[in-house]
Design a protein around this motif. Structure first.
Motif, short mmCIF file in Angstrom:
data_model
loop_
_atom_site.label_atom_id
_atom_site.label_comp_id
_atom_site.label_asym_id
_atom_site.label_seq_id
_atom_site.Cartn_x
_atom_site.Cartn_y
_atom_site.Cartn_z
N TYR A 136 0.86 -1.19 0.00
CA TYR A 136 0.00 0.00 0.00
C TYR A 136 0.89 1.24 0.00
O TYR A 136 1.16 1.82 1.05
CB TYR A 136 -0.94 -0.01 1.21
N PRO A 137 1.39 1.62 -1.19
CA PRO A 137 2.32 2.75 -1.30
C PRO A 137 1.74 4.03 -0.70
O PRO A 137 0.52 4.22 -0.64
CB PRO A 137 2.54 2.89 -2.80
N LEU A 138 2.62 4.90 -0.27
CA LEU A 138 2.19 6.15 0.34
C LEU A 138 1.47 7.02 -0.68
O LEU A 138 1.74 6.98 -1.87
CB LEU A 138 3.39 6.89 0.93
N THR A 139 0.52 7.82 -0.19
CA THR A 139 -0.40 8.56 -1.05
C THR A 139 0.12 9.97 -1.35
O THR A 139 1.05 10.46 -0.72
CB THR A 139 -1.77 8.68 -0.37
N GLU A 140 -0.54 10.61 -2.32
CA GLU A 140 -0.21 12.00 -2.63
C GLU A 140 -0.48 12.91 -1.43
O GLU A 140 0.25 13.86 -1.18
CB GLU A 140 -1.00 12.48 -3.85
N ALA A 141 -1.56 12.59 -0.71
CA ALA A 141 -1.88 13.37 0.49
C ALA A 141 -0.76 13.25 1.52
O ALA A 141 -0.41 14.22 2.21
CB ALA A 141 -3.21 12.92 1.09
N GLN A 142 -0.18 12.07 1.63
CA GLN A 142 0.94 11.89 2.55
C GLN A 142 2.19 12.62 2.06
O GLN A 142 2.92 13.18 2.87
CB GLN A 142 1.22 10.39 2.74
N MET A 143 2.40 12.61 0.76
CA MET A 143 3.52 13.38 0.22
C MET A 143 3.38 14.85 0.58
O MET A 143 4.31 15.49 1.08
CB MET A 143 3.59 13.22 -1.30
N ASP A 144 2.20 15.41 0.34
CA ASP A 144 1.97 16.83 0.64
C ASP A 144 2.16 17.11 2.12
O ASP A 144 2.73 18.15 2.50
CB ASP A 144 0.56 17.23 0.20
N ALA A 145 1.69 16.19 2.98
CA ALA A 145 1.80 16.38 4.42
C ALA A 145 3.26 16.31 4.87
O ALA A 145 3.70 17.09 5.72
CB ALA A 145 0.97 15.35 5.16
N ASN A 146 4.03 15.38 4.30
CA ASN A 146 5.46 15.29 4.63
C ASN A 146 6.19 16.56 4.23
O ASN A 146 7.01 17.08 4.98
CB ASN A 146 6.09 14.08 3.95
N VAL A 147 5.89 17.08 3.04
CA VAL A 147 6.53 18.31 2.57
C VAL A 147 6.20 19.46 3.52
O VAL A 147 7.09 20.22 3.93
CB VAL A 147 6.10 18.65 1.13
N ALA A 148 4.93 19.59 3.89
CA ALA A 148 4.52 20.68 4.78
C ALA A 148 5.16 20.56 6.15
O ALA A 148 5.68 21.55 6.71
CB ALA A 148 3.00 20.70 4.90
N LEU A 149 5.14 19.36 6.71
CA LEU A 149 5.70 19.17 8.06
C LEU A 149 7.21 19.36 8.06
O LEU A 149 7.76 20.05 8.94
CB LEU A 149 5.34 17.76 8.57
#
Length: 210
Positions: A135-148
């Protein structure tokens, strides 16, 4: 009139992403075990529970639920995992968890020690993402990682952003602090494509062997 230095500070400020507080158990027993880990595993004399974050380590959980992940990190004593437990009974933990919908949960203060990456815990913030190789990481998770991570970069002297699978690049360098040279594990989280894109979005170079 706003003075110039204040104007620059405001201009350079990084907006804090929305973070949901979900603190895990922190008591005298966990504090004592954490101090012992810093001294015995990292070889740090007179250790402090407050770290200076210089590395961000991105993980995935293999557990596909925020609630189950937090429940896993909450106990003070590590359940099972004999290969880790023989070196310390302190449970693994992390500062942040990111759900598949991009919601960010904070389990420990940003500068509080957490056991999540061999050799680097003394200076590393951990970010666990709900996901796995299946279950690869999602685009929403990518955006959240970038923001955090962007937010953390503006607060602390972050020198590296790495995937858990990349941590062994630090072995043999001055960053690596582990008293047992045979204590390391092989990780595959998260996948290389995610880390490549994450660092591209953060304007960071690719990690090379130190």
């Amino acid at each position: 009139m706003i003075c110039f230095s204040l104007f620059v500070a405001i201009l350079g400020a990084q907006e804090k992403p929305h973070i949901i507080q979900r603190p895990i158990t922190w008591n005298e027993r966990r504090a004592d075990l954490s101090l012992a880990y810093l001294q015995e595993r990292h070889g740090i004399a007179n250790p402090s529970l407050e770290i200076v974050p210089q590395i961000v380590v991105v993980h995935w959980t293999e557990i596909l639920s925020v609630e189950k992940t937090i429940k896993t990190f909450n106990p003070v004593i590590l359940p099972g995992r004999a290969n880790l437990k023989k070196l310390s009974v302190l449970n693994v933990s992390t500062q942040f968890v990111i759900g598949r919908d991009g919601r960010i949960f904070q389990l420990l203060p940003e500068t509080r020690f957490a056991r999540h990456t061999i050799g680097l815990n003394y200076c590393a913030i951990g970010i666990e993402n709900i996901g796995s190789s299946k279950y690869p990481l999602t685009e929403a998770q990518m955006d959240a990682n970038v923001a955090l991570i962007s937010y953390l970069q503006h607060k602390y002297p972050i020198a590296y952003v790495i995937g858990h699978s990349e941590y062994q690049a630090f072995r043999g360098s001055s960053w690596w602090k582990e008293t047992d040279q045979h204590y390391f594990t092989h990780k595959n989280d998260p996948d290389a494509a995610f880390m490549h894109e994450l660092r591209r979005k953060l304007n960071l170079p690719e990690l090379i062997k130190l």
